[in-house]
Design a protein around this motif. Structure first.
Motif, PDB file in Angstrom:
ATOM      1  N   PRO A 134       3.341  -8.990   4.159  1.00 39.01           N
ATOM      2  CA  PRO A 134       4.782  -9.135   4.432  1.00 39.01           C
ATOM      3  C   PRO A 134       5.609  -8.098   3.675  1.00 39.01           C
ATOM      4  CG  PRO A 134       4.115 -10.747   2.816  1.00 39.01           C
ATOM      5  CD  PRO A 134       2.876  -9.981   3.175  1.00 39.01           C
ATOM      6  N   LEU A 135       5.445  -6.834   4.030  1.00 36.50           N
ATOM      7  CA  LEU A 135       6.093  -5.751   3.313  1.00 36.50           C
ATOM      8  C   LEU A 135       7.361  -5.288   4.031  1.00 36.50           C
ATOM      9  CD1 LEU A 135       2.902  -3.689   2.422  1.00 36.50           C
ATOM     10  CD2 LEU A 135       4.083  -5.389   1.012  1.00 36.50           C
ATOM     11  N   SER A 136       8.312  -4.801   3.260  1.00 37.75           N
ATOM     12  CA  SER A 136       9.570  -4.334   3.845  1.00 37.75           C
ATOM     13  C   SER A 136       9.381  -3.002   4.568  1.00 37.75           C
ATOM     14  CB  SER A 136      10.633  -4.191   2.755  1.00 37.75           C
ATOM     15  OG  SER A 136      10.186  -3.316   1.726  1.00 37.75           O
ATOM     16  N   ASP A 137       8.423  -2.196   4.154  1.00 38.21           N
ATOM     17  CA  ASP A 137       8.135  -0.918   4.795  1.00 38.21           C
ATOM     18  C   ASP A 137       7.225  -1.154   5.992  1.00 38.21           C
ATOM     19  OD1 ASP A 137       7.524   1.631   5.574  1.00 38.21           O
ATOM     20  OD2 ASP A 137       6.835   2.322   3.605  1.00 38.21           O
ATOM     21  N   THR A 138       7.818  -1.256   7.170  1.00 36.77           N
ATOM     22  CA  THR A 138       7.044  -1.585   8.371  1.00 36.77           C
ATOM     23  C   THR A 138       6.082  -0.472   8.771  1.00 36.77           C
ATOM     24  OG1 THR A 138       8.880  -0.766   9.746  1.00 36.77           O
ATOM     25  CG2 THR A 138       8.823  -3.128   9.270  1.00 36.77           C
ATOM     26  N   ASP A 139       6.303   0.749   8.274  1.00 34.97           N
ATOM     27  CA  ASP A 139       5.372   1.838   8.590  1.00 34.97           C
ATOM     28  C   ASP A 139       3.965   1.532   8.072  1.00 34.97           C
ATOM     29  OD1 ASP A 139       7.326   3.280   9.833  1.00 34.97           O
ATOM     30  OD2 ASP A 139       7.757   4.575   8.120  1.00 34.97           O
ATOM     31  N   LYS A 140       3.884   0.719   7.023  1.00 29.87           N
ATOM     32  CA  LYS A 140       2.585   0.407   6.432  1.00 29.87           C
ATOM     33  C   LYS A 140       1.751  -0.526   7.318  1.00 29.87           C
ATOM     34  CE  LYS A 140       3.856   1.201   1.620  1.00 29.87           C
ATOM     35  NZ  LYS A 140       3.876   0.663   0.235  1.00 29.87           N
TER      36      LYS A 140
END
Length: 422
Positions: free
Chosen positions: A347-353
């Motif tokens: 659940p990361l804020s950087d959706t590119d990951k």
């Protein structure tokens, strides 16, 4: 089917946990020759992702040579009892997984460490690395008692080959209950042992169907249960009617481990309500399959499950424990490992990951996992969670067996659940 939302403690268990914590019981972690061993108990890695967790552990230990992670992977069905017993007995692991419902139970019992202090002392920690809603979901009464670890959604998994042979159009995002039931009836062939649909008659499925029907589990003020509404009756009948017409025998499937999984893998199940955690287990099935957002009735509503990881309040190594959990939840290694293996998503804020998840292989429509997040079914959570779930499950079982009228069974259950709130 691996039933999500483990309830790890009843009121009695919570009392035992509070007692154990108040006695200052120590975990069994060790520190020798300058190396600290941190114990970690997990359910989500077993059985399909133990090697993936090993990859994350190895990368962490290489980066942190003075910390060793000792993993205890417990089968999902046994996890609740194992964790509960270890905490009550003073042998708790330093760190462990929880789902959102269990987080409330354990935090309120005093079993979890408030992470404010270790977070402030950990240079690598960055709260903004997590999606805000997920970080908030790991809080209790405004304090951070866990870190968000992963999320997953339930989708409609379907056997494309069975649809093609039956001449039935495959599911789309616009499907409703009526569309699903019509297709399931055409796809069911009892003589050949082929079933059109599989969705358990259970607490979790009922609360989701209730949301899909436009109903609410509790009143606006939260003072009473309202799931015995016309929408609740419609939700219960939806599940029961499917069981009677297009699903295998509920009693047999409930008593046979992985019944639904094996049925789908054998090519004998056309539609299956289950989560994206199943994707890796299905990658080698000898037929075409894909997924769609679950159909709704008057509303779209999808089950979204969130796991978090916490530190035992009794740990002797809070700094090392937090450092491990921070890496486990927010590192690039973890994100890549989860995406590459089709594990539950970080659940990361950087959706590119997590963008690579969409092209990581079968199923083709992985976008449905993210589309399901747009309309999340609200899961009811109270202090006496297990009693509430037992009441609902008993009511649904009696109604499905014809022992009690659906409306009457839900009315009686609503009265009982309301009593738990007082």
């Amino acid at each position: 089917m691996r039933t999500r939302h483990i309830t790890l403690a009843t009121g009695l268990a919570a009392l035992a946990l509070t007692s154990a914590c108040s006695q200052g019981s120590a975990t069994k972690s060790t520190s020798e020759n300058g190396v600290t061993t941190v114990r970690y108990m997990t359910f989500s890695s077993a059985p399909d992702h133990t090697k993936d967790l090993d990859t994350i552990v190895a990368a962490f230990e290489k980066q942190n040579p003075t910390i060793k992670i000792q993993v205890q992977a417990v089968p999902y069905a046994d996890y609740a009892t194992t964790l509960q017993t270890s905490i009550a007995g003073g042998t708790a692991p330093d760190t462990f997984e929880l789902d959102q419902q269990s987080l409330v139970t354990y935090a309120s019992s005093g079993a979890l460490l408030d992470l404010t202090d270790p977070a402030a002392k950990e240079p690598a920690y960055n709260a903004s690395a997590y999606a805000p809603a997920n970080l908030e979901a790991a809080q209790y009464k405004g304090k951070q008692y866990a870190l968000p670890e992963s999320f997953s959604t339930v989708v409609l998994i379907y056997n494309k080959d069975l649809f093609t042979r039956a001449g039935v159009p495959v599911p789309t995002a616009d499907w409703t209950w009526k569309d699903e039931q019509a297709a399931a009836l055409k796809l069911t062939d009892r003589a050949k042992g082929v079933w059109g649909d599989y969705q358990p008659i259970s607490f979790n499925e009922f609360t989701k169907a209730l949301d899909q029907a436009g109903g609410s589990f509790f009143s606006t003020d939260g003072a009473r249960a309202t799931f015995d509404s016309p929408q609740g009756v419609a939700a219960a009948r939806w599940l029961i009617d499917k069981n009677n017409k297009t699903m295998p025998d509920a009693a047999k499937s409930a008593s046979t481990p992985d019944f639904d999984t094996n049925l789908f893998k054998a090519g004998k199940l056309a539609m299956w309500h289950n989560g994206n955690w199943q994707f890796s287990a299905l990658k080698d099935v000898p037929f075409g399959w894909d997924v769609a957002v679950e159909p709704g009735d008057t509303h779209k509503a999808s089950a979204v499950f969130q796991n978090s990881v916490a530190v035992s309040k009794a740990t002797a190594h809070s700094g090392a424990a937090f450092k491990w959990l921070n890496y486990l939840t927010a590192s690039d290694t973890t994100a890549k490992t989860r995406v590459d293996s089709s594990w539950e998503l970080p659940p990361l804020s950087d959706t590119d990951k997590v963008a690579g998840y969409l092209t990581a292989g079968k199923p083709a429509n992985r976008q449905a996992v993210f589309d399901s997040l747009k309309n999340q079914a609200a899961a009811p959570v109270i202090a006496k969670q297990q009693q509430m779930q037992d009441i609902i499950n008993n009511a649904l079982t009696n109604a499905a067996a014809g022992r009690t009228d659906v409306a009457k069974a839900l009315s009686q259950a609503a009265t009982q659940v309301t009593a738990l709130l007082k």
